[in-house]
Design a protein around this motif. Structure first.
Motif, mmCIF file in Angstrom:
data_model
loop_
_atom_site.group_PDB
_atom_site.id
_atom_site.type_symbol
_atom_site.label_atom_id
_atom_site.label_comp_id
_atom_site.label_asym_id
_atom_site.label_seq_id
_atom_site.Cartn_x
_atom_site.Cartn_y
_atom_site.Cartn_z
ATOM 1 N N MET A 1 0.849 -1.204 0.000
ATOM 2 C CA MET A 1 0.000 0.000 0.000
ATOM 3 C C MET A 1 0.885 1.255 0.000
ATOM 4 N N ARG A 2 1.914 1.221 0.861
ATOM 5 C CA ARG A 2 2.819 2.382 0.917
ATOM 6 C C ARG A 2 3.618 2.525 -0.373
ATOM 7 N N LEU A 3 3.956 1.382 -1.003
ATOM 8 C CA LEU A 3 4.713 1.463 -2.263
ATOM 9 C C LEU A 3 3.841 2.005 -3.392
ATOM 10 N N LEU A 4 2.568 1.591 -3.419
ATOM 11 C CA LEU A 4 1.711 1.966 -4.544
ATOM 12 C C LEU A 4 1.137 3.377 -4.419
ATOM 13 N N GLN A 5 0.786 3.769 -3.184
ATOM 14 C CA GLN A 5 0.059 5.043 -3.028
ATOM 15 C C GLN A 5 0.744 6.240 -3.715
ATOM 16 N N PRO A 6 2.080 6.423 -3.557
ATOM 17 C CA PRO A 6 2.686 7.578 -4.233
ATOM 18 C C PRO A 6 2.672 7.478 -5.756
ATOM 19 N N GLN A 7 2.402 6.272 -6.276
ATOM 20 C CA GLN A 7 2.434 6.085 -7.738
ATOM 21 C C GLN A 7 1.085 6.352 -8.399
ATOM 22 N N VAL A 8 0.007 6.508 -7.589
ATOM 23 C CA VAL A 8 -1.333 6.658 -8.188
ATOM 24 C C VAL A 8 -2.062 7.856 -7.587
ATOM 25 N N THR A 9 -3.124 8.282 -8.260
ATOM 26 C CA THR A 9 -3.910 9.401 -7.738
ATOM 27 C C THR A 9 -5.111 8.896 -6.925
ATOM 28 N N GLY A 10 -5.616 7.699 -7.251
ATOM 29 C CA GLY A 10 -6.788 7.158 -6.546
ATOM 30 C C GLY A 10 -6.409 6.513 -5.224
ATOM 31 N N GLU A 11 -7.457 6.147 -4.468
ATOM 32 C CA GLU A 11 -7.248 5.554 -3.140
ATOM 33 C C GLU A 11 -6.754 4.100 -3.262
ATOM 34 N N VAL A 12 -5.850 3.725 -2.347
ATOM 35 C CA VAL A 12 -5.313 2.359 -2.314
ATOM 36 C C VAL A 12 -5.816 1.651 -1.059
ATOM 37 N N GLY A 13 -6.251 0.408 -1.188
ATOM 38 C CA GLY A 13 -6.695 -0.357 -0.022
ATOM 39 C C GLY A 13 -6.233 -1.796 -0.107
ATOM 40 N N LEU A 14 -6.636 -2.583 0.865
ATOM 41 C CA LEU A 14 -6.197 -3.983 0.961
ATOM 42 C C LEU A 14 -7.399 -4.885 1.215
ATOM 43 N N VAL A 15 -7.433 -6.019 0.505
ATOM 44 C CA VAL A 15 -8.306 -7.106 0.966
ATOM 45 C C VAL A 15 -7.351 -8.178 1.463
ATOM 46 N N ASP A 16 -7.408 -8.455 2.755
ATOM 47 C CA ASP A 16 -6.362 -9.300 3.342
ATOM 48 C C ASP A 16 -6.688 -10.784 3.267
ATOM 49 N N ALA B 1 -16.120 -8.070 -0.903
ATOM 50 C CA ALA B 1 -15.190 -7.061 -0.360
ATOM 51 C C ALA B 1 -14.735 -6.107 -1.467
ATOM 52 N N LEU B 2 -14.503 -6.667 -2.664
ATOM 53 C CA LEU B 2 -14.061 -5.810 -3.773
ATOM 54 C C LEU B 2 -15.162 -4.836 -4.183
ATOM 55 N N ASP B 3 -16.384 -5.292 -4.155
ATOM 56 C CA ASP B 3 -17.496 -4.446 -4.616
ATOM 57 C C ASP B 3 -17.635 -3.159 -3.800
ATOM 58 N N THR B 4 -17.157 -3.190 -2.563
ATOM 59 C CA THR B 4 -17.224 -1.958 -1.757
ATOM 60 C C THR B 4 -15.819 -1.374 -1.533
ATOM 61 N N GLY B 5 -14.840 -1.910 -2.277
ATOM 62 C CA GLY B 5 -13.450 -1.502 -2.054
ATOM 63 C C GLY B 5 -13.070 -0.253 -2.833
ATOM 64 N N PRO B 6 -11.858 0.289 -2.599
ATOM 65 C CA PRO B 6 -11.399 1.492 -3.297
ATOM 66 C C PRO B 6 -10.959 1.180 -4.731
ATOM 67 N N ARG B 7 -10.420 2.200 -5.375
ATOM 68 C CA ARG B 7 -10.044 2.083 -6.788
ATOM 69 C C ARG B 7 -8.880 1.099 -7.010
ATOM 70 N N HIS B 8 -7.936 1.126 -6.090
ATOM 71 C CA HIS B 8 -6.749 0.259 -6.234
ATOM 72 C C HIS B 8 -6.706 -0.693 -5.044
ATOM 73 N N VAL B 9 -6.818 -1.988 -5.313
ATOM 74 C CA VAL B 9 -6.911 -2.935 -4.203
ATOM 75 C C VAL B 9 -5.748 -3.927 -4.248
ATOM 76 N N ILE B 10 -4.946 -3.914 -3.187
ATOM 77 C CA ILE B 10 -3.885 -4.927 -3.020
ATOM 78 C C ILE B 10 -4.566 -6.187 -2.492
ATOM 79 N N LEU B 11 -4.148 -7.351 -3.022
ATOM 80 C CA LEU B 11 -4.748 -8.607 -2.568
ATOM 81 C C LEU B 11 -3.689 -9.493 -1.929
#
Ligand code: ADP
Length: 416
Positions: free
Chosen positions: A156-171, A185-195
């Motif tokens: 999440m920390r690596l990706l966030q500075p590379q994008v403009t949209g929100e980054v989240g995680l489905v763990d 979980a994805l259906d209510t998740g942010p634009r960029h989702v780490i899995l």
């Protein structure tokens, strides 16, 4: 049949890795080296485009990725994949995030997923942290990579500075509950989702939940379950029959420019059973390639031409010629030998070394590889057209394959 799935890979060996994993399912897979200039009248159901944009300036990487997307759309692709390294090789500027966002924008995708995990190769993700074997990414040798040093393990920390949209995680706790739970979980998740994914079964869950997304992103492994899922969905009607690989008649050659430990062992093993010629960059610099061409013309069984050398010999050549010149001299020489060998009737080429493979395929003017059977994990035999001839190529990156790789490869196409 129109293409179904199209992948854009940020480097050459990453593209062959992905193409090989997709082809394990028996599906027809084509690998394009760069964006083809022409539209394709007979695309494979799975198309992979190899670019070289991992460390290009962001704007150029985005431009090339969009050109690849354009071509894939023209081939009929409706499901796209952005392939990068399983160690998330990138800098705070990119190129993983900017390319993903540009592709999303062009496709009108509201969300995409990021899963570089490759459990078979020791890459796993837990709570958004990427592990290499038992080490966190930032504690692995990747921390010292010359171009993309990875000094944080948290995706999440690596990706966030590379994008403009929100980054989240489905763990993992959600992924372990299966595809329906993940989809929810994805259906209510942010634009960029780490899995998160720590095992192959997690990748299957992810592939199931995301298989109809416009854009998935990740390493090669998360794409591996897709062909079988598309078959079950009735989208792929091939019975694996389209993949028959028929190596052309003709002679074989092995060209090795890799100095990795495994390639050194493979060269030694082949020397016990076949003729070999060692290229020495210092001698090449003064004497040219005539001696090796003459030797080649006299061989009656499959020859090995190698520059593969131990680290002290490589260092000596680099000190005398300069690192870049020594490398370029070997790559150019092996590329010229490949072309000369084709002129001598060689139709089956085994090439060792990632950069070396790039140089040889370029010299042979190969723009499309149809993926055949795997010789070793990540190294398939491929068919291609070169100079008006059908050829078979096996491109092996450094540490892949067992000691008897060269012999095994040639036996698979009946040349020893
Ligand atoms: P790998 O996949 O093992 O990294 P590559 O082909 O990508 O292999 O890289 C190996 C590099 O080393 C190439 O640029 C090649 O030209 C260079 N090289 C090979 N043999 C020698 C040698 N004896 N001395 C100096 N450089 C060499």
């Amino acid at each position: 049949m129109a293409a179904l799935f199209g992948a854009i890979a940020d480097d050459f060996t990453g593209a062959t890795d992905l193409a090989g994993l997709l082809a394990r399912s028996g599906a027809r897979v084509s690998l394009r080296i760069g964006v083809p200039k022409e539209p394709e009248s007979d695309p494979a159901p799975f198309e992979v485009i190899a670019l070289k944009i991992r460390t290009e300036p962001v704007s150029q990487a985005v431009e090339q990725a969009l050109a690849a997307l354009d071509w894939l759309q023209g081939a009929g692709v409706t499901r796209f994949f952005w392939k990068y390294c399983s160690t998330f090789d990138s800098t705070p500027d990119g190129n993983i995030g900017p390319v993903a966002e540009a592709l999303m924008h062009k496709l009108g995708a509201k969300q995409t997923t990021y899963c570089p995990a490759f459990p078979e190769n020791g890459r796993s993700i837990f709570m958004g942290n990427l592990f290499v074997g038992q080490q966190l990414l930032a504690e692995s040798p990747m921390k010292d990579h010359p171009l993309t040093p990875m000094r944080d393990s948290n995706l999440m920390r690596l990706l966030q500075p590379q994008v403009t949209g929100e980054v989240g995680l489905v763990d993992r706790l959600t992924v372990a509950n299966g595809a329906t739970a993940l989809r929810k979980a994805l259906d209510t998740g942010p634009r960029h989702v780490i899995l998160d994914a720590v095992a192959n079964s997690d990748l299957t869950t992810i592939a199931k939940a995301c298989r109809d997304e416009l854009l998935m992103t990740g390493g090669s492994a998360v794409a591996m379950p897709l062909p079988d899922l598309y078959r079950k969905d009735g989208l792929l009607n091939d019975d694996g029959a389209e993949t028959s690989f028929n190596p052309p008649a003709g002679k074989g050659i092995i060209l090795s420019g890799s100095c990795s430990a495994m390639t050194q062992a493979q060269v030694k093993a082949y020397q016990k059973i076949g003729p070999s010629f060692r290229l020495n960059p210092i001698e090449l610099n003064s004497g040219g390639i005539e001696p090796v061409l003459e030797w080649l013309g006299a061989q009656t069984t499959t020859p090995l031409v190698y520059a593969t050398a131990a680290p002290d010999q490589v260092r000596a050549a680099q000190e005398q010629l300069g690192t870049e010149k020594a490398g370029a001299l070997i790559e150019d020489t092996l590329a010229q030998i490949a072309v000369a060998a084709r002129g001598m009737g060689v139709r089956r080429f085994v090439v060792a070394g990632g950069e070396t493979s790039g140089a040889v395929t370029k010299a042979l003017a190969v723009s499309r590889l149809d993926i055949g059977p795997e010789i070793a994990p990540g190294v398939p035999w491929c068919s291609a057209q070169s100079g008006g001839e059908k050829v078979a190529l096996a491109l092996k990156s450094g540490n892949f394959g067992n000691e008897d790789f060269f012999q095994t490869a040639m036996q698979m196409v009946d040349v020893t």
